[in-house]
Design a protein around this motif. Structure first.
Motif, PDB file in Angstrom:
ATOM      1  N   VAL A 190      46.010  27.390   8.202  1.00  0.00           N
ATOM      2  CA  VAL A 190      44.679  26.845   8.487  1.00  0.00           C
ATOM      3  C   VAL A 190      43.993  26.462   7.180  1.00  0.00           C
ATOM      4  O   VAL A 190      43.340  25.413   7.080  1.00  0.00           O
ATOM      5  N   ALA A 191      44.126  27.290   6.174  1.00  0.00           N
ATOM      6  CA  ALA A 191      43.554  26.966   4.867  1.00  0.00           C
ATOM      7  C   ALA A 191      44.135  25.660   4.325  1.00  0.00           C
ATOM      8  O   ALA A 191      43.414  24.829   3.744  1.00  0.00           O
ATOM      9  N   ALA A 192      45.433  25.465   4.540  1.00  0.00           N
ATOM     10  CA  ALA A 192      46.077  24.227   4.090  1.00  0.00           C
ATOM     11  C   ALA A 192      45.534  23.020   4.861  1.00  0.00           C
ATOM     12  O   ALA A 192      45.320  21.940   4.284  1.00  0.00           O
ATOM     13  N   LEU A 193      45.309  23.202   6.176  1.00  0.00           N
ATOM     14  CA  LEU A 193      44.748  22.119   6.994  1.00  0.00           C
ATOM     15  C   LEU A 193      43.350  21.751   6.506  1.00  0.00           C
ATOM     16  O   LEU A 193      43.019  20.561   6.364  1.00  0.00           O
ATOM     17  N   LEU A 194      42.529  22.748   6.250  1.00  0.00           N
ATOM     18  CA  LEU A 194      41.175  22.495   5.777  1.00  0.00           C
ATOM     19  C   LEU A 194      41.184  21.758   4.441  1.00  0.00           C
ATOM     20  O   LEU A 194      40.450  20.776   4.247  1.00  0.00           O
ATOM     21  N   ASP A 195      42.025  22.221   3.525  1.00  0.00           N
ATOM     22  CA  ASP A 195      42.092  21.605   2.202  1.00  0.00           C
ATOM     23  C   ASP A 195      42.591  20.164   2.285  1.00  0.00           C
ATOM     24  O   ASP A 195      42.037  19.265   1.645  1.00  0.00           O
ATOM     25  N   ALA A 196      43.624  19.936   3.106  1.00  0.00           N
ATOM     26  CA  ALA A 196      44.181  18.583   3.233  1.00  0.00           C
ATOM     27  C   ALA A 196      43.170  17.638   3.862  1.00  0.00           C
ATOM     28  O   ALA A 196      43.049  16.470   3.453  1.00  0.00           O
ATOM     29  N   THR A 197      42.435  18.123   4.866  1.00  0.00           N
ATOM     30  CA  THR A 197      41.439  17.274   5.522  1.00  0.00           C
ATOM     31  C   THR A 197      40.336  16.885   4.551  1.00  0.00           C
ATOM     32  O   THR A 197      39.926  15.720   4.484  1.00  0.00           O
ATOM     33  N   ARG A 198      39.856  17.857   3.783  1.00  0.00           N
ATOM     34  CA  ARG A 198      38.812  17.547   2.802  1.00  0.00           C
ATOM     35  C   ARG A 198      39.308  16.547   1.763  1.00  0.00           C
ATOM     36  O   ARG A 198      38.582  15.616   1.379  1.00  0.00           O
ATOM     37  N   GLN A 199      40.539  16.714   1.323  1.00  0.00           N
ATOM     38  CA  GLN A 199      41.075  15.801   0.316  1.00  0.00           C
ATOM     39  C   GLN A 199      41.214  14.387   0.865  1.00  0.00           C
ATOM     40  O   GLN A 199      40.872  13.407   0.191  1.00  0.00           O
ATOM     41  N   ARG A 200      41.726  14.266   2.091  1.00  0.00           N
ATOM     42  CA  ARG A 200      41.900  12.935   2.678  1.00  0.00           C
ATOM     43  C   ARG A 200      40.542  12.288   2.974  1.00  0.00           C
ATOM     44  O   ARG A 200      40.375  11.075   2.792  1.00  0.00           O
ATOM     45  N   PHE A 201      39.599  13.096   3.435  1.00  0.00           N
ATOM     46  CA  PHE A 201      38.243  12.578   3.672  1.00  0.00           C
ATOM     47  C   PHE A 201      37.640  12.087   2.360  1.00  0.00           C
ATOM     48  O   PHE A 201      37.070  10.984   2.305  1.00  0.00           O
ATOM     49  N   ARG A 202      37.763  12.893   1.309  1.00  0.00           N
ATOM     50  CA  ARG A 202      37.243  12.487   0.002  1.00  0.00           C
ATOM     51  C   ARG A 202      37.922  11.219  -0.494  1.00  0.00           C
ATOM     52  O   ARG A 202      37.270  10.325  -1.067  1.00  0.00           O
ATOM     53  N   ALA A 203      39.227  11.109  -0.275  1.00  0.00           N
ATOM     54  CA  ALA A 203      39.942   9.909  -0.721  1.00  0.00           C
ATOM     55  C   ALA A 203      39.418   8.669  -0.012  1.00  0.00           C
ATOM     56  O   ALA A 203      39.277   7.601  -0.625  1.00  0.00           O
ATOM     57  N   ALA A 204      39.126   8.804   1.285  1.00  0.00           N
ATOM     58  CA  ALA A 204      38.584   7.670   2.040  1.00  0.00           C
ATOM     59  C   ALA A 204      37.211   7.282   1.511  1.00  0.00           C
ATOM     60  O   ALA A 204      36.927   6.099   1.263  1.00  0.00           O
ATOM     61  N   MET A 205      36.347   8.258   1.294  1.00  0.00           N
ATOM     62  CA  MET A 205      35.000   7.961   0.821  1.00  0.00           C
ATOM     63  C   MET A 205      35.000   7.489  -0.627  1.00  0.00           C
ATOM     64  O   MET A 205      34.165   6.650  -1.010  1.00  0.00           O
ATOM     65  N   ASP A 206      35.927   8.004  -1.430  1.00  0.00           N
ATOM     66  CA  ASP A 206      36.025   7.541  -2.817  1.00  0.00           C
ATOM     67  C   ASP A 206      36.511   6.105  -2.905  1.00  0.00           C
ATOM     68  O   ASP A 206      36.330   5.450  -3.935  1.00  0.00           O
ATOM     69  N   ASP A 207      37.132   5.612  -1.847  1.00  0.00           N
ATOM     70  CA  ASP A 207      37.600   4.232  -1.804  1.00  0.00           C
ATOM     71  C   ASP A 207      36.483   3.336  -1.261  1.00  0.00           C
ATOM     72  O   ASP A 207      36.538   2.840  -0.150  1.00  0.00           O
ATOM     73  N   ASP A 208      35.422   3.193  -2.045  1.00  0.00           N
ATOM     74  CA  ASP A 208      34.312   2.307  -1.700  1.00  0.00           C
ATOM     75  C   ASP A 208      33.668   2.685  -0.372  1.00  0.00           C
ATOM     76  O   ASP A 208      33.394   1.836   0.457  1.00  0.00           O
ATOM     77  N   PHE A 209      33.469   4.007  -0.168  1.00  0.00           N
ATOM     78  CA  PHE A 209      32.743   4.517   1.002  1.00  0.00           C
ATOM     79  C   PHE A 209      33.373   4.033   2.314  1.00  0.00           C
ATOM     80  O   PHE A 209      32.686   3.474   3.177  1.00  0.00           O
ATOM     81  N   ASN A 210      34.668   4.282   2.455  1.00  0.00           N
ATOM     82  CA  ASN A 210      35.380   3.818   3.643  1.00  0.00           C
ATOM     83  C   ASN A 210      35.145   4.785   4.804  1.00  0.00           C
ATOM     84  O   ASN A 210      35.947   5.669   5.089  1.00  0.00           O
ATOM     85  N   THR A 211      34.030   4.613   5.478  1.00  0.00           N
ATOM     86  CA  THR A 211      33.653   5.523   6.562  1.00  0.00           C
ATOM     87  C   THR A 211      34.590   5.431   7.746  1.00  0.00           C
ATOM     88  O   THR A 211      34.790   6.422   8.456  1.00  0.00           O
TER      89      THR A 211
END
Length: 490
Positions: A355-376
Motif C-alpha cells: 500500500v505504501a508503494a501504491l501511495l508513493d507511485a500515485t503521488r509521483q505519477r500525479f506530480r509528473a502529470a502536473m509538472d508537465d505544464d499542469f496536465n490536469t
C-alpha cells in the motif's frame, strides 16, 4: 522532473524558475463585468486556480492578482465602439457602477461555487486611474506615445519588438481590417492609451490631456506592475486576449520602463467552443455558469474543465457535461468509500509495504502529470487508477487498519482536494471534516445500540434501527469483523 511551463512568449516549455526565490507573482486578466459569467470564464479561472493551487502545494509563496475591468473595454475589443459597461447599463437603465457591482457579485458567487479560491488582490481599473496616467506620461516622455485632440495613442512604429508575443507583424495588419480607420492615428495599428470623453460621457476622469477614460490595455499593465513589480513571474489569460490586449500590455510596460522585461512566463488557456466555434457573449452561443449548474453540480463543471488540458480547446455540449457528472460522481464515490471505511476502521498497525508503494507511485505519477505544464487531464486519470486499486483494497474481506485507510484519505485530500479543488471544502486537506466525524460517531453509536439489542434478542428493536438508518440512506454491512456502514449508492 521540475515543473515545466509552456511559455507563450518563447513558444516552448521551460523549467519554472521564480524570479525571487520561493515567492511567485502571478497576474491573470479578470472579467469585464457587463454580463453573467459563462462556461468560457469557468475554463479560464478554474485553470489558473489550479496553477496557483499547485504552486502553493509545491511550497511557493504565491501572490495572485486578478483584476476587475469596470471601465474602458470597448465593444470591438480595440479602440472603437462604445464602452461595454456603459452600453449595457443604458440598456438596463441603471448607473454603470450599479451594473458593475451586480455582475461582480454574481461572478464571485459563481467562482465560489466552483471552488475557485479568491485572488490575494482584486484591483479595479476605475480605482487605479492615477497609476495609468503616470504610465502614459512615461510613454509620452520616452517617445512611445503621442497626444491628439485630448486622446493619447501608443505608436507601434516606436517599438521594434511589437508583435513578439502573438507573432503578428505591424506590416501584416491590413489597414481598416478590424475597424474603421481613425484619422487621429499615425498608424492604423496604434492603440489608445487614453480616450477623450464627451461632456455627457458618464465615466470620465481629469487628466493632463483633458477629461477622459483609460484604454483597456493600459489598465492591466498599470495594475499588475503596482502589485507585483516589474518583471514578475507569470501573466495569464485567455488565448483570445493574446492579441491585441496582451501584446499591447507588453509594449506599454516595457516602453515605459526603458525595456525592462514585463513578465517572465506567459500562459494562455484555450477556449471553450460550441460545435467548434468559440463560446462568447458577442456570438450569442454562450451558456452561463448558472445555467450549467442547472444541468450538473458545480464541482462536476469544474471536473469538466479540468478533464482537458488548459491549452486544449474544450467543446461544450449538454452531453459532454453529463459525462463529466458521471466521471465526477465516480471519483467522489471512491473518496466517500474511503471516508466511510475510516469511520469503521478500528485496528491499529503499520501501512503494508504494497500500500505504501501504491501511495508513493500515485503521488509521483500525479506530480509528473502536473509538472508537465499542469496536465490536469492526466492527473485525473491517475486518480481514477488509484480509485480502482483502493476500491479493491477496501472491499476485501479483511478491512485495512486505520493507518492505511487514513493514508488513502490523505492522498485524496492532497491531490483531488488541495491541488485540483474537486473535493468540497468540508473534506479539507488532511482528513475528514468535523461534520463527518460527528456523523460517524452517531452512526456507530446506533450500531452499538443495535448490537446490544441483538445480544438481548430484541429483534424488532434491532430491525427498527437498521430500517431507520436505511431510510436515511445509511446501509449497514454485517461481517465477520463486525458491522460497518456506507451511504446508499443513490
Amino acid at each position: 522532473m521540475a515543473l515545466q511551463i509552456y511559455n507563450s512568449l518563447t513558444r516552448q516549455k521551460e523549467e519554472f524558475v521564480p524570479l525571487h526565490g520561493d515567492h511567485v507573482g502571478i497576474y491573470v486578466c479578470g472579467p469585464t463585468v457587463y454580463g453573467p459569467a459563462h462556461v468560457g470564464h469557468a475554463k479560464s479561472y478554474v485553470s489558473f486556480d489550479v496553477v496557483v493551487r499547485y504552486l502553493r502545494f509545491l511550497g511557493y509563496k504565491v501572490r495572485y492578482v486578478q483584476n476587475i475591468t469596470d471601465v474602458g473595454h470597448l465593444t470591438d475589443d480595440a479602440d472603437e465602439g462604445e464602452d461595454k459597461i456603459i452600453r449595457k447599463a443604458r440598456f438596463d437603465r441603471v448607473h454603470p457602477m450599479e451594473l458593475v457591482e451586480s455582475y461582480t457579485r454574481g461572478y464571485f458567487q459563481d467562482m465560489d461555487a466552483l471552488q475557485v479560491a479568491r485572488p490575494d488582490i482584486i484591483p479595479r481599473a476605475s480605482a487605479h486611474i492615477p497609476e495609468q496616467i503616470t504610465q502614459i506620461e512615461q510613454l509620452i516622455a520616452a517617445g512611445h506615445a503621442y497626444v491628439v485632440n485630448g486622446s493619447v495613442y501608443f505608436s507601434v512604429d516606436s517599438d521594434p519588438d511589437y508583435g513578439k508575443l502573438s507573432g503578428r507583424r505591424v506590416e501584416d495588419q491590413e489597414e481598416g481590417a478590424r475597424v474603421a480607420v481613425n484619422p487621429e492615428k499615425r498608424n492604423p495599428a496604434d492603440f489608445a492609451l487614453w480616450k477623450r470623453a464627451e461632456p455627457a460621457h458618464i465615466l470620465q476622469w481629469p487628466s493632463p490631456w483633458g477629461a477622459g477614460y483609460p484604454g483597456w490595455h493600459i489598465e492591466c499593465s498599470a495594475m499588475s506592475i503596482k502589485y507585483l513589480g516589474q518583471p514578475f513571474d507569470i501573466h495569464g489569460g485567455g488565448l483570445e486576449n493574446k492579441f491585441p490586449h496582451h501584446e499591447a500590455e507588453i509594449a506599454q510596460a516595457e516602453g515605459a520602463s526603458d525595456n525592462t522585461p514585463f513578465a517572465h512566463y506567459w500562459m494562455h488557456n484555450n477556449m471553450v467552443t460550441v460545435n467548434g466555434v468559440k463560446m462568447g457573449k458577442s456570438l450569442g452561443n454562450f451558456t452561463t455558469i448558472q445555467d450549467a449548474f442547472k444541468m450538473v453540480e458545480p464541482l462536476a463543471l469544474r471536473f469538466f474543465v479540468l478533464s482537458t488540458h488548459y491549452r486544449s480547446s474544450t467543446d461544450f455540449s449538454p452531453g459532454a457535461l453529463e459525462g463529466a457528472q458521471r466521471g465526477y460522481s465516480r471519483l467522489v464515490s471512491a473518496v466517500r468509500l474511503v471516508k466511510q471505511k475510516l469511520g469503521t476502521a478500528r485496528t491499529e498497525g503499520d501501512i503494508p509495504t504494497e500500500v505504501a508503494a501504491l501511495l508513493d507511485a500515485t503521488r509521483q505519477r500525479f506530480r509528473a502529470a502536473m509538472d508537465d505544464d499542469f496536465n490536469t487531464a492526466s492527473a485525473i486519470a491517475e486518480l481514477f487508477d488509484f480509485s480502482r486499486e483502493t476500491n479493491t483494497l477496501l472491499n476485501a474481506a479483511a478491512l485495512p487498519n486505520r493507518a492505511t485507510v487514513a493514508a488513502l484519505d490523505g492522498l485524496y485530500a492532497d491531490l483531488a482536494g488541495a491541488v485540483l479543488g474537486l473535493l468540497p471544502d468540508d473534506a479539507g486537506a488532511g482528513g475528514s471534516a468535523a461534520l463527518l466525524a460527528v456523523t460517524d460517531g452517531l452512526v456507530n453509536y446506533l450500531i452499538e445500540l443495535r448490537q446490544e439489542a441483538r445480544k438481548n434478542k430484541k429483534w424488532a428493536q434491532a430491525d427498527a434501527i437498521r430500517n431507520r438508518l436505511k431510510d436515511l440512506g445509511v446501509v449497514l454491512e454485517d461481517g465477520a469483523q463486525g458491522t460497518g456502514w456506507r451511504l446508499a449508492d443513490s
